[in-house]
Design a protein around this motif. Structure first.
Motif, PDB file in Angstrom:
ATOM      1  N   HIS A   1      46.969  74.938 -23.953  1.00 10.25           N
ATOM      2  CA  HIS A   1      46.631  75.669 -25.188  1.00 10.25           C
ATOM      3  C   HIS A   1      47.110  76.947 -25.024  1.00 10.25           C
ATOM      4  N   GLU A   2      46.620  77.919 -24.015  1.00  9.99           N
ATOM      5  CA  GLU A   2      46.899  79.305 -24.157  1.00  9.99           C
ATOM      6  C   GLU A   2      48.019  79.942 -24.209  1.00  9.99           C
ATOM      7  N   LEU A   3      49.070  79.390 -23.811  1.00  9.12           N
ATOM      8  CA  LEU A   3      50.363  79.557 -23.765  1.00  9.12           C
ATOM      9  C   LEU A   3      51.185  79.296 -25.072  1.00  9.12           C
ATOM     10  N   PRO A   4      52.270  80.414 -25.108  1.00  8.58           N
ATOM     11  CA  PRO A   4      53.101  80.118 -26.374  1.00  8.58           C
ATOM     12  C   PRO A   4      52.915  78.537 -27.194  1.00  8.58           C
ATOM     13  N   VAL A   5      53.357  77.811 -27.817  1.00  8.10           N
ATOM     14  CA  VAL A   5      53.401  77.168 -28.987  1.00  8.10           C
ATOM     15  C   VAL A   5      54.459  76.740 -29.580  1.00  8.10           C
ATOM     16  N   ALA A   6      55.138  75.888 -30.191  1.00  6.60           N
ATOM     17  CA  ALA A   6      55.947  75.746 -31.311  1.00  6.60           C
ATOM     18  C   ALA A   6      55.672  74.548 -32.656  1.00  6.60           C
ATOM     19  N   ALA A   7      55.607  75.026 -33.729  1.00 10.86           N
ATOM     20  CA  ALA A   7      55.043  74.153 -34.343  1.00 10.86           C
ATOM     21  C   ALA A   7      56.328  73.548 -35.342  1.00 10.86           C
ATOM     22  N   CYS A   8      56.308  72.081 -35.807  1.00 14.77           N
ATOM     23  CA  CYS A   8      58.021  72.226 -36.268  1.00 14.77           C
ATOM     24  C   CYS A   8      57.102  71.256 -37.467  1.00 14.77           C
TER      25      CYS A   8
ATOM     26  N   GLY B   1      61.649  71.102 -23.822  1.00  9.70           N
ATOM     27  CA  GLY B   1      61.897  71.684 -21.643  1.00  9.70           C
ATOM     28  C   GLY B   1      61.414  73.046 -21.173  1.00  9.70           C
ATOM     29  N   ARG B   2      60.793  73.731 -22.101  1.00  8.09           N
ATOM     30  CA  ARG B   2      59.916  75.049 -22.017  1.00  8.09           C
ATOM     31  C   ARG B   2      58.376  74.334 -21.619  1.00  8.09           C
ATOM     32  N   GLU B   3      58.105  73.435 -21.199  1.00  6.71           N
ATOM     33  CA  GLU B   3      56.722  72.373 -20.905  1.00  6.71           C
ATOM     34  C   GLU B   3      56.373  72.882 -21.955  1.00  6.71           C
ATOM     35  N   GLN B   4      56.149  73.919 -22.966  1.00  8.82           N
ATOM     36  CA  GLN B   4      55.125  74.215 -24.115  1.00  8.82           C
ATOM     37  C   GLN B   4      54.898  73.456 -25.047  1.00  8.82           C
ATOM     38  N   ALA B   5      54.028  73.201 -25.217  1.00 10.11           N
ATOM     39  CA  ALA B   5      53.286  72.480 -26.506  1.00 10.11           C
ATOM     40  C   ALA B   5      54.474  72.412 -27.678  1.00 10.11           C
TER      41      ALA B   5
END
Length: 301
Positions: free
Chosen positions: A7-14, A109-113
């Motif tokens: 949750h402290e890493l970059p995330v993307a929302a769609c 693929g980047r293993e981001q949320a």
């Protein structure tokens, strides 16, 4: 990568706005993928797409887009506009679907949320749109569909018995005035948040943002909704910090189980009271073909 600190890493929302509540039949009207990194402003990619079919009034009343309006913006049928950093570009519709799918796949693929409120709808929709436009669906790609975080599923799991606005007091019959935030029922309140009466009666993004105090200016704008879903997730993480201690894959697996249990309970309730239902599909983060068929049968009836 510290998986326990996802949750402290970059995330993307769609998020998407569409033509229909049936994800197997709906077409995307607008979409957004928003990349969010701690300490930085959200970076949004937006698309406005000619769906190639008429947009029913019940859908356009929600998101504000008629087909005539879209064609005026896009300039030609079967095309779309992509908006990035204030720059607008006209592209073919299949290119827009390719880009949306690619953005989502790259996040996975980047293993981001990948934060998607009511993920089973939006991601199922995207699978069908990809197949419809000869784009490789997420399920055929190397990483599949994983790392999804769905605030709707999480909130229902952690506050399943949250009271909702009754609209009318069960004993006195006195009615609530939701617009003016006057609640004779006491209003919506939960175990972690006592909101004082947001009037929420469901777990839509609009309702949950009202309950948890998340700003949502211009609801049903895909980019605005996507950003709000991440901020709503932040509220849930602060209330139930255990969510942040799991690896992203573990959280994804838990949500699969939770959604199946939630829908099984709903189905049991509907069957008990004799209310027709579509089986309350518990598949997550994608609906199955059987779920879609059952939904259409109930709607047709």
């Amino acid at each position: 990568m510290s998986a326990s600190k996802w949750h402290e890493l970059p995330v993307a929302a769609c998020d998407t706005e569409t033509t229909s509540p049936d994800p197997a039949q709906a077409r995307i009207v607008t979409a957004a993928v928003v990349h969010m990194q701690p300490g930085e402003r959200p970076k949004a990619l937006r698309w406005i797409i000619d769906p190639g079919i008429d947009i029913p009034t019940e859908a356009s009343d929600i998101h504000g887009y008629t087909r005539d309006r879209i064609l005026q913006l896009v300039g030609r049928p079967d095309h779309a506009i992509r908006i990035l950093n204030g720059v607008t570009r006209v592209i073919p519709r299949d290119a827009a679907i390719f880009e949306i799918t690619a953005q989502v796949a790259a996040t996975i693929g980047r293993e981001q949320a990948l934060v998607v409120h009511n993920a089973a709808y939006d991601l199922t929709l995207l699978e069908h749109e990809a197949a419809r436009h000869d784009v490789d669906p997420l399920t055929t790609r190397p990483h599949g569909v994983t790392g999804v975080v769905d605030p709707m599923v999480i909130e229902k799991q952690y506050d399943p018995y949250r009271k909702s606005c009754y609209k009318k007091h069960p004993e006195t019959g006195e009615a609530c005035d939701v617009e003016n935030r006057i609640h004779v029922c006491g209003g919506c309140r939960g175990g972690k948040w006592t909101c004082g009466g947001c009037g929420s009666t469901d777990r839509t993004l609009t309702s949950l943002c009202a309950h948890y105090g998340v700003p949502l200016p211009g609801a049903h704008d895909a980019a605005v909704d996507a950003i709000a879903s991440v901020r709503l997730l932040g509220k849930l993480l602060s209330g139930w910090p255990q969510l942040a201690t799991w690896k992203l894959g573990t959280l994804h697996a838990h949500q699969e189980t939770w959604r199946a249990q939630q829908q099984a309970g709903l189905r049991e309730f509907f069957d008990k009271v004799g209310k027709p239902n579509d089986g309350c599909c518990g598949a997550w983060p994608l609906h199955t073909t059987a779920c879609a068929d059952a939904h259409r049968q109930v709607v047709a009836a």
